[in-house]
Every structure is written in structure tokens, then in C-alpha cells.
Design a protein around this motif. Structure first.
Motif, PDB file in Angstrom:
ATOM      1  N   SER A   1      64.423  94.304 -28.132  1.00 25.80           N
ATOM      2  CA  SER A   1      63.913  94.289 -26.760  1.00 25.80           C
ATOM      3  C   SER A   1      63.560  92.863 -26.336  1.00 25.80           C
ATOM      4  CB  SER A   1      62.722  95.224 -26.611  1.00 25.80           C
ATOM      5  OG  SER A   1      61.645  94.796 -27.427  1.00 25.80           O
ATOM      6  N   SER A   2      63.105  92.044 -27.267  1.00 30.76           N
ATOM      7  CA  SER A   2      62.820  90.649 -26.914  1.00 30.76           C
ATOM      8  C   SER A   2      64.116  89.891 -26.656  1.00 30.76           C
ATOM      9  CB  SER A   2      62.014  89.967 -28.015  1.00 30.76           C
ATOM     10  OG  SER A   2      62.734  89.962 -29.220  1.00 30.76           O
ATOM     11  N   ALA A   3      65.166  90.223 -27.384  1.00 31.86           N
ATOM     12  CA  ALA A   3      66.460  89.578 -27.142  1.00 31.86           C
ATOM     13  C   ALA A   3      66.989  89.950 -25.763  1.00 31.86           C
ATOM     14  CB  ALA A   3      67.459  89.970 -28.219  1.00 31.86           C
ATOM     15  N   VAL A   4      66.770  91.178 -25.354  1.00 32.84           N
ATOM     16  CA  VAL A   4      67.197  91.610 -24.019  1.00 32.84           C
ATOM     17  C   VAL A   4      66.461  90.797 -22.963  1.00 32.84           C
ATOM     18  CG1 VAL A   4      67.150  93.544 -22.390  1.00 32.84           C
ATOM     19  CG2 VAL A   4      67.872  93.922 -24.743  1.00 32.84           C
ATOM     20  N   GLY A   5      65.178  90.533 -23.184  1.00 32.31           N
ATOM     21  CA  GLY A   5      64.407  89.731 -22.245  1.00 32.31           C
ATOM     22  C   GLY A   5      64.941  88.311 -22.144  1.00 32.31           C
ATOM     23  N   VAL A   6      65.341  87.751 -23.281  1.00 32.08           N
ATOM     24  CA  VAL A   6      65.908  86.394 -23.276  1.00 32.08           C
ATOM     25  C   VAL A   6      67.218  86.380 -22.513  1.00 32.08           C
ATOM     26  CG1 VAL A   6      66.916  84.601 -24.751  1.00 32.08           C
ATOM     27  CG2 VAL A   6      64.764  85.677 -25.387  1.00 32.08           C
ATOM     28  N   VAL A   7      68.060  87.372 -22.758  1.00 30.81           N
ATOM     29  CA  VAL A   7      69.347  87.431 -22.063  1.00 30.81           C
ATOM     30  C   VAL A   7      69.140  87.565 -20.558  1.00 30.81           C
ATOM     31  CG1 VAL A   7      71.425  88.842 -21.729  1.00 30.81           C
ATOM     32  CG2 VAL A   7      70.631  88.317 -24.035  1.00 30.81           C
ATOM     33  N   LYS A   8      68.193  88.387 -20.148  1.00 28.21           N
ATOM     34  CA  LYS A   8      67.918  88.537 -18.715  1.00 28.21           C
ATOM     35  C   LYS A   8      67.434  87.220 -18.114  1.00 28.21           C
ATOM     36  CE  LYS A   8      66.865  93.457 -18.559  1.00 28.21           C
ATOM     37  NZ  LYS A   8      65.825  94.472 -18.351  1.00 28.21           N
ATOM     38  N   GLN A   9      66.598  86.501 -18.859  1.00 31.12           N
ATOM     39  CA  GLN A   9      66.069  85.246 -18.353  1.00 31.12           C
ATOM     40  C   GLN A   9      67.160  84.181 -18.274  1.00 31.12           C
ATOM     41  OE1 GLN A   9      62.932  83.654 -20.732  1.00 31.12           O
ATOM     42  NE2 GLN A   9      62.254  82.241 -19.166  1.00 31.12           N
ATOM     43  N   VAL A  10      68.019  84.137 -19.274  1.00 31.63           N
ATOM     44  CA  VAL A  10      69.072  83.113 -19.313  1.00 31.63           C
ATOM     45  C   VAL A  10      70.141  83.386 -18.267  1.00 31.63           C
ATOM     46  CG1 VAL A  10      70.941  82.194 -20.745  1.00 31.63           C
ATOM     47  CG2 VAL A  10      68.682  82.509 -21.713  1.00 31.63           C
ATOM     48  N   THR A  11      70.435  84.641 -18.010  1.00 29.51           N
ATOM     49  CA  THR A  11      71.486  84.985 -17.050  1.00 29.51           C
ATOM     50  C   THR A  11      70.938  85.214 -15.645  1.00 29.51           C
ATOM     51  OG1 THR A  11      71.358  87.319 -17.688  1.00 29.51           O
ATOM     52  CG2 THR A  11      73.011  85.951 -18.801  1.00 29.51           C
TER      53      THR A  11
ATOM     54  N   TYR B   1      68.369  64.856 -22.277  1.00 30.06           N
ATOM     55  CA  TYR B   1      69.703  65.378 -21.942  1.00 30.06           C
ATOM     56  C   TYR B   1      70.392  65.884 -23.206  1.00 30.06           C
ATOM     57  CZ  TYR B   1      74.507  65.512 -20.171  1.00 30.06           C
ATOM     58  OH  TYR B   1      75.764  65.913 -19.808  1.00 30.06           O
ATOM     59  N   ASN B   2      70.374  65.077 -24.260  1.00 30.21           N
ATOM     60  CA  ASN B   2      71.025  65.463 -25.513  1.00 30.21           C
ATOM     61  C   ASN B   2      70.358  66.678 -26.147  1.00 30.21           C
ATOM     62  OD1 ASN B   2      72.815  63.369 -25.181  1.00 30.21           O
ATOM     63  ND2 ASN B   2      71.767  61.994 -26.598  1.00 30.21           N
ATOM     64  N   SER B   3      69.045  66.746 -26.036  1.00 25.40           N
ATOM     65  CA  SER B   3      68.316  67.889 -26.583  1.00 25.40           C
ATOM     66  C   SER B   3      68.691  69.179 -25.863  1.00 25.40           C
ATOM     67  CB  SER B   3      66.822  67.643 -26.464  1.00 25.40           C
ATOM     68  OG  SER B   3      66.097  68.781 -26.842  1.00 25.40           O
ATOM     69  N   ARG B   4      68.703  69.128 -24.556  1.00 28.19           N
ATOM     70  CA  ARG B   4      69.057  70.333 -23.796  1.00 28.19           C
ATOM     71  C   ARG B   4      70.518  70.710 -23.991  1.00 28.19           C
ATOM     72  NH1 ARG B   4      65.994  71.150 -18.095  1.00 28.19           N
ATOM     73  NH2 ARG B   4      63.897  70.749 -18.821  1.00 28.19           N
ATOM     74  N   SER B   5      71.362  69.725 -24.266  1.00 33.01           N
ATOM     75  CA  SER B   5      72.770  70.035 -24.508  1.00 33.01           C
ATOM     76  C   SER B   5      72.953  70.864 -25.768  1.00 33.01           C
ATOM     77  CB  SER B   5      73.590  68.749 -24.645  1.00 33.01           C
ATOM     78  OG  SER B   5      73.799  68.158 -23.396  1.00 33.01           O
ATOM     79  N   LYS B   6      72.042  70.700 -26.703  1.00 29.98           N
ATOM     80  CA  LYS B   6      72.125  71.449 -27.961  1.00 29.98           C
ATOM     81  C   LYS B   6      71.514  72.844 -27.863  1.00 29.98           C
ATOM     82  CE  LYS B   6      72.240  67.372 -30.865  1.00 29.98           C
ATOM     83  NZ  LYS B   6      71.537  66.583 -31.902  1.00 29.98           N
ATOM     84  N   GLN B   7      70.767  73.119 -26.806  1.00 27.09           N
ATOM     85  CA  GLN B   7      70.134  74.424 -26.629  1.00 27.09           C
ATOM     86  C   GLN B   7      71.153  75.402 -26.053  1.00 27.09           C
ATOM     87  OE1 GLN B   7      66.791  73.714 -24.076  1.00 27.09           O
ATOM     88  NE2 GLN B   7      65.686  72.538 -25.627  1.00 27.09           N
ATOM     89  N   ILE B   8      71.419  76.465 -26.773  1.00 26.78           N
ATOM     90  CA  ILE B   8      72.454  77.417 -26.354  1.00 26.78           C
ATOM     91  C   ILE B   8      72.122  78.059 -25.011  1.00 26.78           C
ATOM     92  CG2 ILE B   8      71.438  79.345 -27.634  1.00 26.78           C
ATOM     93  CD1 ILE B   8      75.189  78.740 -27.170  1.00 26.78           C
ATOM     94  N   THR B   9      70.834  78.277 -24.732  1.00 28.23           N
ATOM     95  CA  THR B   9      70.476  78.937 -23.477  1.00 28.23           C
ATOM     96  C   THR B   9      70.696  78.051 -22.267  1.00 28.23           C
ATOM     97  OG1 THR B   9      68.184  78.255 -23.728  1.00 28.23           O
ATOM     98  CG2 THR B   9      68.776  80.433 -24.569  1.00 28.23           C
ATOM     99  N   ARG B  10      70.708  76.742 -22.461  1.00 30.95           N
ATOM    100  CA  ARG B  10      70.945  75.831 -21.342  1.00 30.95           C
ATOM    101  C   ARG B  10      72.383  75.339 -21.329  1.00 30.95           C
ATOM    102  NH1 ARG B  10      66.045  74.490 -19.037  1.00 30.95           N
ATOM    103  NH2 ARG B  10      64.258  74.848 -20.357  1.00 30.95           N
TER     104      ARG B  10
END
Length: 121
Positions: free
Chosen positions: A43-53, A96-105
Motif C-alpha cells: 500500500s505504501s508503494a501504491v502511494g509512491v506510484v500515485k505521487q510520482v505519476t 542536478y546529478n543527484s536528482r538524475s540518479k533518483q528513479i522517481t525524478r
């Protein structure tokens, strides 16, 4: 027959006893399923997916990469005259480089922008 069944039969009759037990069983099943799914680890993963999308998050991340890339290019052009602002330049590239490595961004970064920006002295 148990005393409980006899008491129910005398109160509502044998036909209604089965209906009542089916309804009670269905309600109990629904409550158990609700509790299990409510505490499900995904359920927490679903929340992350909703937030990212979320459309607002997509647009914000997409625009952030363009803004940061352009800011880095402007700072790079002015690096000779910057002096102590060079630390800000390095910090901007690091972010910039840090956020590039974050899958959600990273999902919403335009393909024409570089994955990482090299720090040039």
C-alpha cells in the motif's frame, strides 16, 4: 444441536438462520479482507506510484531539469567572474546529478538533457 442454534431457530426459524449466518459470514469476510488489504505492505508503494505519476509532479520535475540545466549553463559561462559563487555552481551541478540518479525524478527528465553534468574547474 447446540443451545445457540436452538435459540436462533426459536427466534427466527431454520430458514432465516441460514440467511443470517451467511450475511454474518460475508460481513466478517469483508472486514478481514479490508484489514488485510489496508495493512498490505504494497500500500505504501501504491502511494509512491500515485505521487510520482501525479501530473503536477511530472510537469514540475520536467521543468526543474530544464531550469537547472539552463542555470548551470549560465553559471558556467560566468564562471571566470564568479569567484566565491563557484561553490554555488558546484552545488547546483551536484543537485542536478543527484536528482538524475533518483528513479522517481529521472522518469520525467527530457531525453535531450544530459544524464549527468561534469564539474569543470
Amino acid at each position: 444441536m447446540s443451545e445457540f442454534q436452538e435459540a436462533v431457530d426459536s427466534a427466527v426459524g431454520k430458514g432465516w438462520r441460514k440467511v443470517i449466518f451467511v450475511i454474518v459470514g460475508l460481513v466478517a469476510f469483508w472486514i478481514i479482507i479490508s484489514l488485510v488489504l489496508g495493512m498490505w505492505p504494497f500500500s505504501s508503494a501504491v502511494g509512491v506510484v500515485k505521487q510520482v505519476t501525479n501530473p503536477n509532479a511530472i510537469i514540475q520535475n520536467y521543468q526543474w531539469y530544464y531550469d537547472q540545466y539552463n542555470a548551470i549553463q549560465a553559471q558556467k559561462a560566468n564562471l571566470v567572474t564568479m569567484g566565491k559563487e563557484a561553490d554555488e555552481y558546484r552545488g547546483t551541478i551536484g543537485e542536478y546529478n543527484s536528482r538524475s540518479k533518483q528513479i522517481t525524478r529521472n522518469l520525467w527528465k527530457a531525453s535531450d538533457l544530459p544524464y549527468q553534468i561534469q564539474m569543470e574547474e
